[in-house]
Design a protein around this motif. Structure first.
Motif, PDB file in Angstrom:
ATOM      1  N   ASN A 268       0.872  -1.083   0.051  1.00  0.00           N
ATOM      2  CA  ASN A 268      -0.028  -0.020  -0.064  1.00  0.00           C
ATOM      3  C   ASN A 268       0.980   1.291  -0.004  1.00  0.00           C
ATOM      4  OD1 ASN A 268      -2.161   1.662   0.209  1.00  0.00           O
ATOM      5  ND2 ASN A 268      -2.412   1.611   2.461  1.00  0.00           N
ATOM      6  N   GLN A 269       1.664   1.433  -1.152  1.00  0.00           N
ATOM      7  CA  GLN A 269       2.118   2.664  -1.138  1.00  0.00           C
ATOM      8  C   GLN A 269       1.861   3.974  -0.917  1.00  0.00           C
ATOM      9  OE1 GLN A 269       5.455   1.652  -1.496  1.00  0.00           O
ATOM     10  NE2 GLN A 269       6.599   3.721  -1.883  1.00  0.00           N
ATOM     11  N   ALA A 270       0.447   4.112  -1.575  1.00  0.00           N
ATOM     12  CA  ALA A 270      -0.278   5.264  -1.761  1.00  0.00           C
ATOM     13  C   ALA A 270      -1.047   5.516  -0.372  1.00  0.00           C
ATOM     14  CB  ALA A 270      -1.278   5.088  -2.677  1.00  0.00           C
ATOM     15  N   THR A 329      -4.870   5.444  -6.915  1.00  0.00           N
ATOM     16  CA  THR A 329      -3.635   4.737  -6.656  1.00  0.00           C
ATOM     17  C   THR A 329      -2.515   4.604  -7.350  1.00  0.00           C
ATOM     18  OG1 THR A 329      -5.391   3.273  -5.175  1.00  0.00           O
ATOM     19  CG2 THR A 329      -2.950   2.384  -5.447  1.00  0.00           C
ATOM     20  N   TYR A 332      -1.157   8.496  -7.595  1.00  0.00           N
ATOM     21  CA  TYR A 332      -0.511   9.024  -6.514  1.00  0.00           C
ATOM     22  C   TYR A 332       1.047   8.102  -6.332  1.00  0.00           C
ATOM     23  CZ  TYR A 332       0.345  10.862  -1.811  1.00  0.00           C
ATOM     24  OH  TYR A 332       0.908  11.480  -0.920  1.00  0.00           O
ATOM     25  N   VAL A 333       0.908   7.057  -6.700  1.00  0.00           N
ATOM     26  CA  VAL A 333       2.244   6.225  -6.462  1.00  0.00           C
ATOM     27  C   VAL A 333       3.086   6.866  -7.666  1.00  0.00           C
ATOM     28  CG1 VAL A 333       3.336   4.014  -6.819  1.00  0.00           C
ATOM     29  CG2 VAL A 333       1.291   4.155  -5.666  1.00  0.00           C
ATOM     30  N   SER A 334       2.557   7.406  -8.750  1.00  0.00           N
ATOM     31  CA  SER A 334       3.533   7.505  -9.842  1.00  0.00           C
ATOM     32  C   SER A 334       4.234   9.000  -9.587  1.00  0.00           C
ATOM     33  CB  SER A 334       2.739   7.808 -11.108  1.00  0.00           C
ATOM     34  OG  SER A 334       1.857   8.806 -11.182  1.00  0.00           O
ATOM     35  N   SER A 336       4.486  10.178  -6.341  1.00  0.00           N
ATOM     36  CA  SER A 336       5.181   9.975  -5.072  1.00  0.00           C
ATOM     37  C   SER A 336       6.346   9.334  -4.979  1.00  0.00           C
ATOM     38  CB  SER A 336       4.384   9.292  -3.984  1.00  0.00           C
ATOM     39  OG  SER A 336       3.893   8.092  -4.331  1.00  0.00           O
ATOM     40  N   LEU A 370       7.414  -1.729  -9.292  1.00  0.00           N
ATOM     41  CA  LEU A 370       6.363  -0.895  -8.516  1.00  0.00           C
ATOM     42  C   LEU A 370       4.901  -1.114  -9.094  1.00  0.00           C
ATOM     43  CD1 LEU A 370       6.170   1.413  -6.494  1.00  0.00           C
ATOM     44  CD2 LEU A 370       6.308   3.065  -8.364  1.00  0.00           C
ATOM     45  N   THR A 374       1.653  -2.636  -7.349  1.00  0.00           N
ATOM     46  CA  THR A 374       0.504  -1.517  -7.135  1.00  0.00           C
ATOM     47  C   THR A 374      -0.782  -2.045  -7.354  1.00  0.00           C
ATOM     48  OG1 THR A 374       1.975   0.376  -7.636  1.00  0.00           O
ATOM     49  CG2 THR A 374      -0.411   0.810  -7.604  1.00  0.00           C
TER      50      THR A 374
END
Length: 436
Positions: A268-270, A329, A332-334, A336, A370, A374
């Motif tokens: 849960n990276q985001a 998701t 935001y991961v892209s 952050s 990643l 994700t």
């Protein structure tokens, strides 16, 4: 976890930090029950008891304020303006080169970004409080049909005083959060959000007991909730560790490097940000339908929105909610986590991933891993976020069902982070070497 808290209270300086944090949290909860000048507290309580579904549109904001929003207290806006300002500033670091430069300047640049976040928080607080006060002048917008006037004074300066009071309350909350960060334990803003959400747990659980009237159902819900919490804790702790090796370098007469570490990529990276974005966007159709209903006859397209998008029982609502969470998701991961930047930093300091050349091959590998992580992370967020909707359909529970959605993700995340903070400080003070 309980052992860590017991040991922390036995350490004098940590005990002071914990007691100071609890004191600030108590002040925060006290302010959530102090009504704003010009508001009749008795009328607000009556509207909450007899009102309809008008408050559903403000469910997310009321959740982050711990119920203070619909009580029209001095802390009605809660921490929501600061959260919004932080997200906006973080997104602007990708768009505005000046913000990206400040982010790379270390502590000095971060202090400048924090200052911009504070200014933007006050501006958003003025805008949100003015909108909310406008809604309060017609209480049917907040509590549904059958609600009478909740303002004790109808003078022209009353709305201005309410806006100033709520904005000042937001500034005070921001200051309290920074006090916890500086003199207490953990991230102050996160702990205040934790306090707001945890304060609603007993009420939400007891509402299930009152609707059903059976203790076995109530205990079953608690048991299921504990299992969900255990599963969320397990997933939040899951991570993919990518090994990184640093080559030995000769600087002067000393040899540096030659160590092996890893890059932790969480499932849960985001975090909870995608759920907040998706919930905020899905609240817009409800506001549009409400404004159309106040204007007179509801058009056919507004009626279709109300039945298929606004209603939580609708399959279209569930599908759209899931797709929005998955999209945000990945989005935001892209922004952050930048694989190119990580690969360049590794190359600069002589690091590499075994089996991959430094530079572009490393960035491509990080991007590949990643994306694979994700996908289950986005599905996990969507599944947890749909738990309150399933509970609302099957158990007829409150729409802010505690064991799921934004509330559970925030409580588990903040709880784990706070325990890690306490344990790290305990290890610094109770370090035991090889010789005793």
């Amino acid at each position: 976890m309980l052992t860590a808290f017991v040991r922390a209270f036995k350490t004098p300086d940590l005990r002071k930090k914990l007691l100071f944090t609890l004191f600030i949290m108590a002040i925060f909860r006290l302010g959530s029950h102090v009504p704003t000048p010009g508001v009749s507290y008795v009328a607000v309580r009556d509207c909450q008891a007899n009102g309809g579904g008008g408050a559903q549109l403000l469910g997310l904001a009321d959740l982050f304020s711990g119920g203070a929003l619909l009580q029209l207290s001095i802390f009605a806006l809660g921490i929501m303006p600061y959260i919004t300002a932080s997200i906006i500033v973080q997104l602007l670091t990708v768009v505005i080169p000046r913000f990206e430069t400040l982010k790379q300047e270390g502590q000095t640049g971060q202090s400048k970004l924090t200052q911009y976040t504070r200014y933007l928080t006050i501006g958003l607080a003025i805008l949100q409080s003015a909108t909310f006060v406008t809604f309060a002048q017609n209480p049917q917008n907040l509590f549904g049909a059958g609600c009478t006037n909740i303002l004790s004074d109808t003078n022209w300066w009353t709305p201005i005083l309410m806006v100033l009071t709520m904005t000042a309350g937001t500034g005070l909350i921001m200051w309290l959060g920074e006090l916890i960060t500086e003199k207490g334990i953990g991230n102050g803003m996160s702990l205040l959000i934790f306090t707001s959400i945890a304060a609603r747990f007993p009420t939400s659980l007891w509402s299930i007991k009152e609707r059903d009237g059976r203790w076995d159902t109530f205990l079953l819900v608690i048991l299921i909730g504990l299992l969900i919490i255990a599963a969320v804790v397990f997933v939040e702790q899951c991570q993919r560790r990518i090994p990184v090796t640093y080559a030995k370098r000769m600087i002067g007469r000393r040899v540096y490097g030659g160590t092996t570490t890893y890059i932790p990529l969480k499932v849960n990276q985001a975090g909870v940000i995608p759920v907040i974005f998706a919930s905020s966007l899905l609240a817009i159709p409800g506001l549009i339908v409400q404004f159309q209903r106040q204007a007179g006859e509801v058009p056919a397209w507004a009626a279709w929105l109300e039945v298929n998008i606004v209603a939580q029982r609708s399959p279209w609502h569930v599908l759209l909610y899931t797709l929005l969470i998955v999209f945000f998701t990945f989005f935001y991961v892209s922004i952050s986590f930048n694989p190119d930047e990580v690969a360049d930093n590794m190359k600069r300091y002589g690091g590499f991933i075994p089996g991959y050349r430094a530079g572009r091959p490393t960035a491509e590998y990080l991007r590949y891993v990643l994306n694979r992580i994700t996908v289950p992370g986005a599905l996990y967020l969507a599944l947890v976020s749909l738990i309150p909707i399933v509970a609302f359909i099957m158990l007829n529970a409150d729409q802010n069902f505690p064991f799921g959605g934004t509330s559970l993700l925030i409580i588990v995340g903040v709880g784990l982070e706070t325990v890690k903070q306490i344990q790290s400080q305990l290890q610094q003070r109770h370090y035991e070497g090889f010789l005793r």
